[in-house]
Design a protein around this motif. Structure first.
Motif, PDB file in Angstrom:
ATOM      1  N   UNK A   1       0.850  -1.204   0.000  1.00  0.00           N
ATOM      2  CA  UNK A   1       0.000   0.000   0.000  1.00  0.00           C
ATOM      3  C   UNK A   1       0.879   1.245   0.000  1.00  0.00           C
ATOM      4  N   UNK A   2       1.944   1.225   0.789  1.00  0.00           N
ATOM      5  CA  UNK A   2       2.878   2.362   0.802  1.00  0.00           C
ATOM      6  C   UNK A   2       3.520   2.549  -0.572  1.00  0.00           C
ATOM      7  N   UNK A   3       3.800   1.457  -1.243  1.00  0.00           N
ATOM      8  CA  UNK A   3       4.350   1.548  -2.599  1.00  0.00           C
ATOM      9  C   UNK A   3       3.337   2.213  -3.514  1.00  0.00           C
ATOM     10  N   UNK A   4       2.091   1.790  -3.428  1.00  0.00           N
ATOM     11  CA  UNK A   4       1.029   2.364  -4.256  1.00  0.00           C
ATOM     12  C   UNK A   4       0.844   3.853  -3.963  1.00  0.00           C
ATOM     13  N   UNK A   5       1.039   4.232  -2.676  1.00  0.00           N
ATOM     14  CA  UNK A   5       0.906   5.632  -2.278  1.00  0.00           C
ATOM     15  C   UNK A   5       2.159   6.449  -2.584  1.00  0.00           C
ATOM     16  N   UNK A   6       3.171   5.812  -3.162  1.00  0.00           N
ATOM     17  CA  UNK A   6       4.429   6.458  -3.541  1.00  0.00           C
ATOM     18  C   UNK A   6       5.172   7.005  -2.320  1.00  0.00           C
TER      19      UNK A   6
ATOM     20  N   UNK B   1       9.669   3.561   3.038  1.00  0.00           N
ATOM     21  CA  UNK B   1       9.457   2.828   4.285  1.00  0.00           C
ATOM     22  C   UNK B   1       9.502   3.804   5.458  1.00  0.00           C
ATOM     23  N   UNK B   2       8.529   3.690   6.339  1.00  0.00           N
ATOM     24  CA  UNK B   2       8.481   4.542   7.519  1.00  0.00           C
ATOM     25  C   UNK B   2       8.691   3.734   8.789  1.00  0.00           C
TER      26      UNK B   2
END
Length: 121
Positions: free
Chosen positions: A22-27, A30-31
């Motif tokens: 999902x983070x990849x999709x949101x551009x 890593x947090x």
């Protein structure tokens, strides 16, 4: 193998892997939240290793001991490698790499269970 820990590690790894994707999709890179989730998955994987060692010490065994040990090592090595790579790649693709590492860890645990069950262990 402890079935409950195996199931927990698979589910946790897939949940964190999905969050990474999902983070990849949101551009987004890593947090801290993804790193904490990955750390929790690694703790469950380490508990699975300890459980497997205890089962082996009680006399149970896998049909292919060398393969089983290599899968045990791979299960705990996949996530640190993914974290290391994702921290070096501070773009959305770092999140993708960590997501793939989480999915790979889940697949390794599934395979670990198959090797264990091949002897009725």
């Amino acid at each position: 193998m402890i079935d409950g820990l195996a199931a927990a590690s698979i589910i946790c790894a897939l949940v964190v892997g999905a969050a990474c994707l999902v983070q990849t999709w949101r551009d987004r890179p890593v947090g801290v939240g993804l790193l904490a989730g990955t750390g929790a998955v690694e703790l469950v994987l380490l508990a699975q290793v300890v459980g497997a060692v205890v089962e082996i010490s009680r006399g149970q065994h896998a049909g292919q001991p060398a393969v089983f040990v290599l899968y045990l090592i791979g299960s705990v090595a996949a996530l640190p490698a993914g974290v290391w790579w994702s921290l070096g790649e501070r773009t959305r693709w770092g999140s993708a790499v960590l997501g793939v590492a989480c999915v790979a860890a889940a697949i390794i645990v599934v395979r670990l269970g198959q090797v264990w069950e091949s002897t009725g262990g």
